[in-house]
Design a protein around this motif. Structure first.
Motif, PDB file in Angstrom:
ATOM      1  N   VAL A 241      -1.603   9.945 -60.375  1.00  0.00           N
ATOM      2  CA  VAL A 241      -1.066  10.379 -59.074  1.00  0.00           C
ATOM      3  C   VAL A 241       0.353   9.868 -58.846  1.00  0.00           C
ATOM      4  CG1 VAL A 241      -3.364  10.522 -58.064  1.00  0.00           C
ATOM      5  CG2 VAL A 241      -2.037   8.416 -57.765  1.00  0.00           C
ATOM      6  N   ASP A 242       0.937   9.203 -59.853  1.00  0.00           N
ATOM      7  CA  ASP A 242       2.321   8.782 -59.734  1.00  0.00           C
ATOM      8  C   ASP A 242       3.213  10.020 -59.667  1.00  0.00           C
ATOM      9  OD1 ASP A 242       4.216   6.837 -59.435  1.00  0.00           O
ATOM     10  OD2 ASP A 242       4.513   6.517 -61.579  1.00  0.00           O
ATOM     11  N   GLU A 243       4.385   9.870 -59.104  1.00  0.00           N
ATOM     12  CA  GLU A 243       5.239  11.000 -58.737  1.00  0.00           C
ATOM     13  C   GLU A 243       5.470  11.985 -59.884  1.00  0.00           C
ATOM     14  OE1 GLU A 243       9.722  11.852 -56.934  1.00  0.00           O
ATOM     15  OE2 GLU A 243       8.874   9.828 -56.932  1.00  0.00           O
ATOM     16  N   LYS A 244       5.928  11.510 -61.035  1.00  0.00           N
ATOM     17  CA  LYS A 244       6.301  12.406 -62.129  1.00  0.00           C
ATOM     18  C   LYS A 244       5.085  13.060 -62.780  1.00  0.00           C
ATOM     19  CE  LYS A 244       9.363  14.230 -64.985  1.00  0.00           C
ATOM     20  NZ  LYS A 244       8.492  14.873 -65.986  1.00  0.00           N
ATOM     21  N   PRO A 245       4.046  12.305 -63.199  1.00  0.00           N
ATOM     22  CA  PRO A 245       2.883  12.975 -63.783  1.00  0.00           C
ATOM     23  C   PRO A 245       2.234  13.970 -62.816  1.00  0.00           C
ATOM     24  CG  PRO A 245       2.814  10.627 -64.249  1.00  0.00           C
ATOM     25  CD  PRO A 245       3.911  10.834 -63.247  1.00  0.00           C
ATOM     26  N   LEU A 246       2.190  13.638 -61.536  1.00  0.00           N
ATOM     27  CA  LEU A 246       1.576  14.538 -60.566  1.00  0.00           C
ATOM     28  C   LEU A 246       2.394  15.810 -60.408  1.00  0.00           C
ATOM     29  CD1 LEU A 246      -0.553  15.192 -58.485  1.00  0.00           C
ATOM     30  CD2 LEU A 246       0.696  13.812 -56.821  1.00  0.00           C
ATOM     31  N   GLN A 247       3.710  15.678 -60.325  1.00  0.00           N
ATOM     32  CA  GLN A 247       4.557  16.863 -60.217  1.00  0.00           C
ATOM     33  C   GLN A 247       4.424  17.739 -61.465  1.00  0.00           C
ATOM     34  OE1 GLN A 247       8.781  16.138 -59.953  1.00  0.00           O
ATOM     35  NE2 GLN A 247       9.162  18.107 -58.974  1.00  0.00           N
ATOM     36  N   ASP A 248       4.386  17.117 -62.628  1.00  0.00           N
ATOM     37  CA  ASP A 248       4.224  17.872 -63.870  1.00  0.00           C
ATOM     38  C   ASP A 248       2.916  18.665 -63.861  1.00  0.00           C
ATOM     39  OD1 ASP A 248       6.617  16.914 -64.821  1.00  0.00           O
ATOM     40  OD2 ASP A 248       5.709  15.386 -66.119  1.00  0.00           O
ATOM     41  N   PHE A 249       1.856  18.046 -63.360  1.00  0.00           N
ATOM     42  CA  PHE A 249       0.551  18.711 -63.342  1.00  0.00           C
ATOM     43  C   PHE A 249       0.553  19.856 -62.332  1.00  0.00           C
ATOM     44  CE2 PHE A 249      -4.178  18.579 -62.440  1.00  0.00           C
ATOM     45  CZ  PHE A 249      -4.517  19.178 -63.643  1.00  0.00           C
ATOM     46  N   ASN A 250       1.106  19.624 -61.150  1.00  0.00           N
ATOM     47  CA  ASN A 250       1.193  20.684 -60.154  1.00  0.00           C
ATOM     48  C   ASN A 250       1.954  21.881 -60.697  1.00  0.00           C
ATOM     49  OD1 ASN A 250      -0.187  20.045 -57.692  1.00  0.00           O
ATOM     50  ND2 ASN A 250       1.308  18.453 -57.286  1.00  0.00           N
ATOM     51  N   LYS A 251       3.045  21.643 -61.387  1.00  0.00           N
ATOM     52  CA  LYS A 251       3.849  22.733 -61.929  1.00  0.00           C
ATOM     53  C   LYS A 251       3.134  23.420 -63.091  1.00  0.00           C
ATOM     54  CE  LYS A 251       8.370  21.999 -62.205  1.00  0.00           C
ATOM     55  NZ  LYS A 251       9.675  21.313 -62.412  1.00  0.00           N
ATOM     56  N   LEU A 252       2.391  22.668 -63.867  1.00  0.00           N
ATOM     57  CA  LEU A 252       1.667  23.251 -64.997  1.00  0.00           C
ATOM     58  C   LEU A 252       0.615  24.247 -64.541  1.00  0.00           C
ATOM     59  CD1 LEU A 252       1.024  23.223 -68.086  1.00  0.00           C
ATOM     60  CD2 LEU A 252      -0.684  21.460 -67.553  1.00  0.00           C
ATOM     61  N   ILE A 253      -0.187  23.866 -63.545  1.00  0.00           N
ATOM     62  CA  ILE A 253      -1.292  24.733 -63.134  1.00  0.00           C
ATOM     63  C   ILE A 253      -0.967  25.537 -61.878  1.00  0.00           C
ATOM     64  CG2 ILE A 253      -2.949  23.149 -64.167  1.00  0.00           C
ATOM     65  CD1 ILE A 253      -3.831  22.380 -61.331  1.00  0.00           C
ATOM     66  N   LEU A 254       0.276  25.411 -61.379  1.00  0.00           N
ATOM     67  CA  LEU A 254       0.702  26.106 -60.159  1.00  0.00           C
ATOM     68  C   LEU A 254      -0.203  25.780 -58.979  1.00  0.00           C
ATOM     69  CD1 LEU A 254       1.762  29.625 -61.507  1.00  0.00           C
ATOM     70  CD2 LEU A 254       3.159  27.582 -61.177  1.00  0.00           C
ATOM     71  N   ALA A 255      -0.596  24.524 -58.906  1.00  0.00           N
ATOM     72  CA  ALA A 255      -1.335  24.052 -57.734  1.00  0.00           C
ATOM     73  C   ALA A 255      -0.345  23.665 -56.650  1.00  0.00           C
ATOM     74  CB  ALA A 255      -2.218  22.868 -58.102  1.00  0.00           C
ATOM     75  N   LYS A 256      -0.831  23.545 -55.455  1.00  0.00           N
ATOM     76  CA  LYS A 256       0.037  23.187 -54.337  1.00  0.00           C
ATOM     77  C   LYS A 256      -0.192  21.717 -53.973  1.00  0.00           C
ATOM     78  CE  LYS A 256       0.058  27.958 -52.781  1.00  0.00           C
ATOM     79  NZ  LYS A 256      -0.969  28.490 -53.685  1.00  0.00           N
ATOM     80  N   PRO A 257       0.831  21.040 -53.506  1.00  0.00           N
ATOM     81  CA  PRO A 257       0.717  19.598 -53.261  1.00  0.00           C
ATOM     82  C   PRO A 257      -0.212  19.278 -52.096  1.00  0.00           C
ATOM     83  CG  PRO A 257       2.803  20.427 -52.431  1.00  0.00           C
ATOM     84  CD  PRO A 257       2.170  21.555 -53.174  1.00  0.00           C
ATOM     85  N   VAL A 258      -0.789  18.090 -52.134  1.00  0.00           N
ATOM     86  CA  VAL A 258      -1.697  17.669 -51.065  1.00  0.00           C
ATOM     87  C   VAL A 258      -0.944  17.030 -49.900  1.00  0.00           C
ATOM     88  CG1 VAL A 258      -3.647  17.368 -52.640  1.00  0.00           C
ATOM     89  CG2 VAL A 258      -2.116  15.423 -52.171  1.00  0.00           C
ATOM     90  N   ARG A 259       0.363  16.824 -50.065  1.00  0.00           N
ATOM     91  CA  ARG A 259       1.206  16.267 -49.012  1.00  0.00           C
ATOM     92  C   ARG A 259       2.558  16.966 -49.066  1.00  0.00           C
ATOM     93  NH1 ARG A 259       0.565  11.780 -52.029  1.00  0.00           N
ATOM     94  NH2 ARG A 259      -0.084  10.493 -50.268  1.00  0.00           N
ATOM     95  N   PRO A 260       3.360  16.904 -48.005  1.00  0.00           N
ATOM     96  CA  PRO A 260       4.669  17.547 -48.008  1.00  0.00           C
ATOM     97  C   PRO A 260       5.548  17.042 -49.156  1.00  0.00           C
ATOM     98  CG  PRO A 260       4.059  16.903 -45.782  1.00  0.00           C
ATOM     99  CD  PRO A 260       3.043  16.286 -46.689  1.00  0.00           C
ATOM    100  N   GLN A 261       6.298  17.984 -49.743  1.00  0.00           N
ATOM    101  CA  GLN A 261       7.189  17.647 -50.848  1.00  0.00           C
ATOM    102  C   GLN A 261       8.564  18.269 -50.610  1.00  0.00           C
ATOM    103  OE1 GLN A 261       6.483  15.558 -53.138  1.00  0.00           O
ATOM    104  NE2 GLN A 261       4.255  15.446 -53.160  1.00  0.00           N
ATOM    105  N   PRO A 262       9.606  17.825 -51.342  1.00  0.00           N
ATOM    106  CA  PRO A 262      10.948  18.401 -51.176  1.00  0.00           C
ATOM    107  C   PRO A 262      10.956  19.905 -51.443  1.00  0.00           C
ATOM    108  CG  PRO A 262      11.025  16.388 -52.479  1.00  0.00           C
ATOM    109  CD  PRO A 262       9.574  16.725 -52.321  1.00  0.00           C
ATOM    110  N   SER A 263      11.934  20.593 -50.879  1.00  0.00           N
ATOM    111  CA  SER A 263      11.997  22.054 -50.984  1.00  0.00           C
ATOM    112  C   SER A 263      12.272  22.542 -52.404  1.00  0.00           C
ATOM    113  CB  SER A 263      13.078  22.596 -50.041  1.00  0.00           C
ATOM    114  OG  SER A 263      14.352  22.054 -50.377  1.00  0.00           O
ATOM    115  N   ASP A 264      12.683  21.649 -53.296  1.00  0.00           N
ATOM    116  CA  ASP A 264      12.932  22.033 -54.684  1.00  0.00           C
ATOM    117  C   ASP A 264      11.851  21.497 -55.627  1.00  0.00           C
ATOM    118  OD1 ASP A 264      13.501  19.344 -54.516  1.00  0.00           O
ATOM    119  OD2 ASP A 264      15.440  19.470 -55.531  1.00  0.00           O
ATOM    120  N   TYR A 265      10.698  21.190 -55.098  1.00  0.00           N
ATOM    121  CA  TYR A 265       9.633  20.524 -55.859  1.00  0.00           C
ATOM    122  C   TYR A 265       9.265  21.295 -57.121  1.00  0.00           C
ATOM    123  CZ  TYR A 265       5.167  18.008 -56.562  1.00  0.00           C
ATOM    124  OH  TYR A 265       4.131  17.261 -57.066  1.00  0.00           O
TER     125      TYR A 265
END
Length: 449
Positions: A355-379
């Motif tokens: 759930v650390d920032e980089k691995p979590l962002q990589d996973f969200n982008k890989l599976i096109l999931a949406k974040p569980v909390r607000p993220q920057p507009s360029d996430y």
């Protein structure tokens, strides 16, 4: 995704991580060993494939490398468990004495483990980290992972929800009418985007309802799709599909009837797709992408859509509001630690890494999931198609509107969708439908005790 209330909230292909649908691999495939807890201070992670098997294996390989570099001397064994086998294998593992240390969970499974003691409480493992992590996470996601005594049995990991989208080509053809901000505005907006094959708009002289080129609104009679918009009609009008005590329907009231009447007004408006337009779920899902309709609730702009429709442009809209507010139906994937894990310290370290920032962002982008909390507009910047990037960056802020379906010992959603459809297509009157649905839900609730 029988279907339960959250199984369809993401869709059968792109967000299997959240949906709980069968798919992915046909047998166990691992990035490392199998079985339960690792020995010698190692940790085992069981997860169903959230995307194509090769991509998932590649991601787990990256996670293994990153985790072991951060925790020198540690060992990580990741096992991909096919969706169709996952619950059976999880059940057997948790019943034995050597469960996997960390597991990926979805809400229906969380409901199964909620009272069994199979999962450890994160607030007991590391209260400071846990409270810091859940700060800012959509409260419904947190609630869905809590036990009966306030334990937190899973950390919300990746989220998902369908969003209201407009096909920009159809919208421009209609003269760019103002997007709807309320449910009352949805019907005229849909009507403005309804054209026959000769270019005549709904309501114009000579309009041919038997030869429609673009409907204004997709209204699919498919449970995996309807799961993503029927419930937030009730919520937005100030009611619910199930009563507060879980023992009856929640829409036998003025607010619930208003929601149902509004649904029927859309279906009867001439702007909604007829129920016999398609027979396959995938064609319903792609209707707005193909330009068959101007507006629809959609799971996402996928690589497949990008390749199939090279000129497609999709605009994400904010969810319309009703008297009770604005909502979207959400689902969530969680990370859990086994109560019987022999390596809870290592297991918690793995969860913290995932759930650390980089691995979590990589996973969200890989599976096109949406974040569980607000993220920057360029996430989501950097996806393979700029239209996909735009879609995800427009959809991500809407997590604040997420509400999850109810935590219940029975699954009433598919039955209720059938009853709502009986009313919408005229097979049953409103009062008769409500009365029959109430009797059946009372029986289901009683049988589930």
């Amino acid at each position: 995704m029988a279907q339960n209330g959250l199984e369809a909230a993401i869709g059968r292909r792109r967000f299997l991580a959240l949906a709980g649908a069968a798919g992915g691999a046909a047998a166990l495939a691992g990035c490392g060993g199998g079985g339960g807890s690792s020995s010698g201070g190692g940790v085992t992670y069981w997860v169903p494939p959230n995307t194509e098997l090769s991509l998932m294996q590649g991601f787990l390989g990256q996670i293994k490398t990153g985790y072991q570099q951060k925790h020198s001397g540690s060992k990580l064994d990741s096992v991909l468990v096919p969706w169709e086998e996952a619950l059976t294998k999880y059940t057997a593992a948790f019943s034995g004495g050597n469960p996997p240390d960390v597991t990926y969970q979805i809400i229906p499974w969380m409901n199964k483990w909620r009272t069994t003691g199979a999962l450890a409480d994160f607030r007991s493992l590391d209260k400071g980290f846990t409270e810091k992590f859940v700060n800012g996470v959509n409260p419904d996601y947190v609630k869905a992972a809590e036990g009966t005594k306030g334990e937190l049995l899973g950390l919300p990991y990746v989220g998902g929800y369908w969003v209201l989208v407009v096909n920009e080509a159809v919208w421009e053809k209609a003269g760019k009418p103002a997007p709807p901000k309320t449910y009352d505005e949805m019907i005229p907006f849909a009507q403005a985007m309804t054209f026959d094959k000769k270019g005549r708009k709904l309501g114009e002289s000579g309009y041919d309802a038997r030869n429609v080129e673009h409907y204004g609104m997709a209204w699919a009679p498919s449970p995996p799709i309807q799961d993503n918009y029927l419930w937030h009609y009730f919520w937005s009008f100030g009611s619910d599909y199930i009563s507060a005590d879980g023992k009856d329907i929640g829409f036998n009231n003025d607010a619930g009837r208003a929601a149902l009447q509004h649904m029927k007004a859309m279906v009867d408006s001439g702007a909604a797709t007829p129920p016999n337009l398609y027979t396959e779920d995938e064609r319903w899902r792609a209707a707005v992408m193909a330009g068959k309709c101007g507006m629809a609730w959609s799971e996402g702009f996928t690589q497949e859509y990008a390749q199939k429709y090279p000129n497609l442009r999709i605009k994400v809209l904010a969810p319309p509001a009703g008297p009770g507010g604005a909502y979207v139906v959400g689902a969530c994937g969680f990370l859990s630690v086994a109560a019987k894990s022999k390596n809870k310290t290592a297991a918690l370290d793995l969860v913290k890494y995932l759930v650390d920032e980089k691995p979590l962002q990589d996973f969200n982008k890989l599976i096109l999931a949406k974040p569980v909390r607000p993220q920057p507009s360029d996430y989501y910047d950097g996806l393979s198609d700029p239209r996909m990037t735009r879609f995800m960056n427009e959809a991500a802020p809407l997590s604040k509107f997420v509400k999850t379906t109810r935590i219940l010992p029975y699954q009433p959603q598919e039955y209720l969708m059938g009853k709502v459809n009986d009313y919408l297509v005229g097979r049953q009157g409103l009062d008769a439908m409500i009365d029959e649905a109430s009797k059946q839900i009372k029986q289901m609730a009683k049988a589930a005790k």
